[in-house]
Design an enzyme around this catalytic site. Structure first.
Site, short mmCIF file in Angstrom:
data_model
loop_
_atom_site.label_atom_id
_atom_site.label_comp_id
_atom_site.label_asym_id
_atom_site.label_seq_id
_atom_site.Cartn_x
_atom_site.Cartn_y
_atom_site.Cartn_z
N PHE A 1 -36.01 38.78 -18.74
CA PHE A 1 -37.20 39.29 -18.04
C PHE A 1 -36.80 40.05 -16.77
CE2 PHE A 1 -40.57 37.60 -14.90
CZ PHE A 1 -41.34 38.76 -14.98
N TYR B 1 -30.72 22.68 -14.24
CA TYR B 1 -30.99 24.01 -13.67
C TYR B 1 -30.83 23.97 -12.15
CZ TYR B 1 -33.62 28.37 -12.85
OH TYR B 1 -34.01 29.63 -12.48
N TYR C 1 -16.77 31.81 -1.77
CA TYR C 1 -16.08 33.10 -1.97
C TYR C 1 -16.32 34.03 -0.79
CZ TYR C 1 -13.80 32.77 -6.46
OH TYR C 1 -12.91 32.45 -7.46
#
Ligand code: UDP
Length: 330
Positions: free
Chosen positions: A15, A149, A163
C-alpha cells in the site's frame, strides 16, 4: 549516464510502497522497487513497468540485498503491517524488521545512501500518554499477539540509530499512524477496508469490543508528503506523521454506513487481545521541523477511498486471502 537520484524502495508493491513509487517517479527519480509479494501486489505498480527509470526486483529483503550502481536513498517499507497479516506470518514480520533492516543499513553504508525507515505508532503499544509524542517510550507487550510487529519495529529503530551513531549512516525514522487510501488490500483485516468491504458485499459491519477505542486516520497523500519532507530534512530521530483527528471505532462505523449508504447494521465481536484503547499522534515535531500538517479531511479522504474500492471487480471484492507465503515459511 543519467544524473537522476536513485532510490531503493523495499515493500514497493504494498500500500504505502506503491504510493511512494508513484511519488518518486513523479519527482523524476530512478526508482528501484523491491518486494517478495507475500502481502504486496504487482497490480499496485504495474503501471510503472514501462518506464525506463523504474525497475522491479522480486526479492526478500531479509536475505542479502544486491543493488548494482549508485544509490542515493533507501526507503525500508517492507513488512506485513496489519494485525491479521502479522498474526499469520509472525516469523517473517520479525525477520523483515530485524534481518531486513540490517541488510538495508549495510547496503546504505556501502553506497553512502540515506535511509528512511517506516516505523509505527505501534512502538507506543497501548499508550498511557495521550496524544503520543515522540518522547513517549510506550507500553508494549513483547509476548502478546502484536509483539512480533511492535518489537520488530522497536528493534528496527534501535538498529537504525546504532548505524547512525556508530557508522555515521544518514538515517530518518517516520512513525506512521493509521493511514488509509486507494490500494489498501480489501482483505488485510484493517478496520477501514474491513468496513467498506462489508458494506459493498452487503454484510454487517463488525465492530470489535464496544467500539469506544479510538484511532486517528491519515489520508495516504498527506502521509507521503510528510515522508518526502522528512527524507529531505536533516533530522535523524523519530518523527510522528499522522492526522490527529481522533474518532471512536463506533463513530467510524457510522461514518462508513453514511458514506456507502448500506442498509446493514453494526454487529459487535470480541476485542482482540492488546488492542490499543486510544491512539492520536502529537505532530508538534512534524509541524515545526517539516512545516507539515495533514490537509485532507476524513470526509474527503473517505470519499476518494470509497471510489477506489467501488471499482474493484467482484472477484477482488470477494477474495478472502491471496497469500503467497508458503515458500517463505522458515
Ligand atoms: N476493528 C474493528 N472491526 C474490524 C477491524 C478492526 O472494530 O473489522 C478495530 C480494531 O479492533 C481496532 C481498530 O478497529 O481497535 C483499528 O484496527 P486496525 O486493524 O485497522 O489497526 P490497528 O490500529 O489496531 O493496528
Amino acid at each position: 549516464m543519467s544524473n537522476r537520484k536513485r532510490i531503493l524502495i523495499t515493500g514497493a508493491a504494498g500500500f504505502l510502497g506503491s504510493h511512494l513509487c508513484d511519488r518518486f517517479i513523479k519527482e523524476d527519480y530512478h526508482v528501484i522497487a523491491m518486494d517478495n509479494l507475500i502481502t504486496g501486489r504487482l497490480k499496485n505498480i504495474e503501471h510503472l513497468f514501462h518506464l525506463e527509470n523504474f525497475e522491479f526486483y522480486n526479492h526478500d529483503v531479509s536475505k542479502f540485498i544486491h543493488v548494482p550502481g549508485k544509490l542515493d536513498y533507501i526507503l525500508h517499507f517492507a513488512s506485513p503491517a496489519s494485525p491479521i497479516d502479522y498474526l499469520k506470518i509472525p516469523i517473517q514480520t520479525l525477520k523483515v524488521g530485524s534481518l531486513g533492516i540490517h541488510n538495508c543499513l549495510g547496503l546504505a553504508r556501502v553506497k553512502k545512501a540515506r535511509v528512511l525507515i517506516a516505523s509505527t505508532s505501534e512502538v507506543y503499544g497501548d499508550p498511557t500518554v495521550h496524544p503520543q509524542p515522540e518522547e513517549y517510550w510506550g507500553n508494549v507487550n513483547p509476548v502478546g499477539p502484536r509483539g512480533v510487529y511492535d518489537e520488530a519495529k522497536r528493534f528496527q529503530e534501535a538498529m537504525t540509530m546504532a548505524y547512525h551513531t556508530f557508522h555515521g549512516v544518514e538515517t530518518r525514522i517516520v512513525r506512521i499512524f493509521n493511514t488509509y487510501g486507494p490500494k489498501m488490500r480489501l482483505n488485510d483485516g484493517r478496520v477501514l477496508p474491513a468496513f467498506i468491504g462489508q458494506a459493498l458485499r452487503g454484510e454487517d459491519l463488525t465492530v470489535f469490543g464496544d467500539g469506544s477505542q479510538t484511532r486517528s486516520f491519515c489520508y495516504v497523500d498527506d502521509l507521503i508528503e510528510g515522508i518526502y519532507r522528512l527524507l529531505h530534512s536533516d533530522y535523524a530521530y523519530p518523527v510522528n506523521i499522522g492526522n490527529p483527528d481522533e474518532i471512536t471505532i463506533c463513530d467510524f462505523a457510522e461514518e462508513i454506513i453514511r458514506l456507502t449508504g448500506t442498509t446493514q447494521k453494526v454487529i459487535y465481536k470480541d476485542l482482540p487481545k492488546d488492542d490499543p484503547k486510544q491512539r492520536q499522534p502529537d505532530i508538534t515535531k512534524a509541524k515545526s521541523l517539516l512545516g507539515w500538517e495533514p490537509k485532507v479531511s476524513r470526509s474527503e479522504g473517505l470519499k476518494l477511498t470509497y471510489e477506489y474500492f467501488k471499482q474493484l471487480s467482484p472477484e477482488e471484492l470477494n477474495e478472502v486471502d491471496h497469500y503467497n507465503f508458503d515458500k517463505y515459511i522458515h
